[in-house]
Design a protein around this motif. Structure first.
Motif, PDB file in Angstrom:
ATOM      1  N   UNK A  53       0.795  -1.227   0.000  1.00 18.89           N
ATOM      2  CA  UNK A  53       0.000   0.000   0.000  1.00 18.89           C
ATOM      3  C   UNK A  53       0.832   1.283   0.000  1.00 18.89           C
ATOM      4  N   UNK A  54       2.139   1.161   0.215  1.00 17.51           N
ATOM      5  CA  UNK A  54       2.985   2.353   0.256  1.00 17.51           C
ATOM      6  C   UNK A  54       4.398   2.015  -0.199  1.00 17.51           C
ATOM      7  N   UNK A  68      -1.212   3.517  -2.655  1.00 19.04           N
ATOM      8  CA  UNK A  68      -2.147   2.781  -3.486  1.00 19.04           C
ATOM      9  C   UNK A  68      -2.482   1.421  -2.921  1.00 19.04           C
ATOM     10  N   UNK A  69      -2.899   0.528  -3.809  1.00 19.54           N
ATOM     11  CA  UNK A  69      -3.241  -0.844  -3.443  1.00 19.54           C
ATOM     12  C   UNK A  69      -2.521  -1.798  -4.392  1.00 19.54           C
ATOM     13  N   UNK A  70      -2.177  -2.962  -3.865  1.00 20.77           N
ATOM     14  CA  UNK A  70      -1.517  -4.019  -4.661  1.00 20.77           C
ATOM     15  C   UNK A  70      -0.274  -3.500  -5.380  1.00 20.77           C
ATOM     16  N   UNK A  71       0.504  -2.658  -4.713  1.00 13.10           N
ATOM     17  CA  UNK A  71       1.712  -2.096  -5.328  1.00 13.10           C
ATOM     18  C   UNK A  71       2.806  -3.157  -5.407  1.00 13.10           C
ATOM     19  N   UNK A  72       3.481  -3.191  -6.542  1.00 15.85           N
ATOM     20  CA  UNK A  72       4.585  -4.132  -6.765  1.00 15.85           C
ATOM     21  C   UNK A  72       5.724  -3.392  -7.447  1.00 15.85           C
ATOM     22  N   UNK A  73       6.944  -3.777  -7.121  1.00 14.19           N
ATOM     23  CA  UNK A  73       8.121  -3.199  -7.766  1.00 14.19           C
ATOM     24  C   UNK A  73       8.446  -4.000  -9.020  1.00 14.19           C
ATOM     25  N   UNK A  74       8.679  -3.280 -10.114  1.00 15.13           N
ATOM     26  CA  UNK A  74       9.035  -3.911 -11.383  1.00 15.13           C
ATOM     27  C   UNK A  74      10.267  -3.205 -11.932  1.00 15.13           C
ATOM     28  N   UNK A  75      11.027  -3.903 -12.736  1.00  9.68           N
ATOM     29  CA  UNK A  75      12.169  -3.306 -13.443  1.00  9.68           C
ATOM     30  C   UNK A  75      13.075  -2.486 -12.529  1.00  9.68           C
ATOM     31  N   UNK A  84       4.058  -0.741  -9.993  1.00 12.27           N
ATOM     32  CA  UNK A  84       2.768  -1.028 -10.618  1.00 12.27           C
ATOM     33  C   UNK A  84       1.733  -1.334  -9.554  1.00 12.27           C
ATOM     34  N   UNK A  85       0.477  -1.092  -9.881  1.00  9.30           N
ATOM     35  CA  UNK A  85      -0.642  -1.369  -8.992  1.00  9.30           C
ATOM     36  C   UNK A  85      -1.709  -0.306  -9.180  1.00  9.30           C
ATOM     37  N   UNK A  86      -2.626  -0.227  -8.217  1.00 13.04           N
ATOM     38  CA  UNK A  86      -3.658   0.802  -8.243  1.00 13.04           C
ATOM     39  C   UNK A  86      -3.118   2.028  -7.513  1.00 13.04           C
TER      40      UNK A  86
END
Length: 99
Positions: A53-54, A68-75, A84-86
């Motif tokens: 969420x942060x 946000x919600x469902x945040x993920x680190x990419x690249x 990425x996420x909401x």
């Protein structure tokens, strides 16, 4: 005017004169928000906090906060990161400022 302010002003004038991008010359982050789904940050200094969420990312003279919600680190690269996420919000924090 402090020495740090003088340096920044000089670098800005130098980059304008030689048409060098300011983000490169002044060590500023470049932040690209793609809708509410992705944030790309260039010139980062590392991850300070990461939850679903942060996300807080260290940049030149402060931090970028992503909420946000469902945040993920990419690249994750040495100079670029993608989250990425909401995405609900993006906050720029100065050094020492609490989010």
């Amino acid at each position: 005017m402090s020495f740090k302010d003088f340096q920044r002003k000089f670098k800005k004038q130098f980059s304008d004169f030689f048409e060098i991008p300011s983000d490169v010359m002044l060590d500023l982050p470049k932040i690209v928000l793609v809708g509410h789904l992705q944030v790309f940050i260039e010139n980062h200094r590392g991850i300070v906090e990461y939850t679903s969420e942060k996300v807080r990312i260290m940049v030149g003279d402060g931090e970028v906060g992503i909420d946000g919600k469902n945040l993920m680190l990419r690249n994750i690269k040495t100079d670029e990161i993608c989250v990425e996420g909401q995405i609900k919000g993006l906050t720029l924090l100065e050094p020492g400022e609490v989010w």
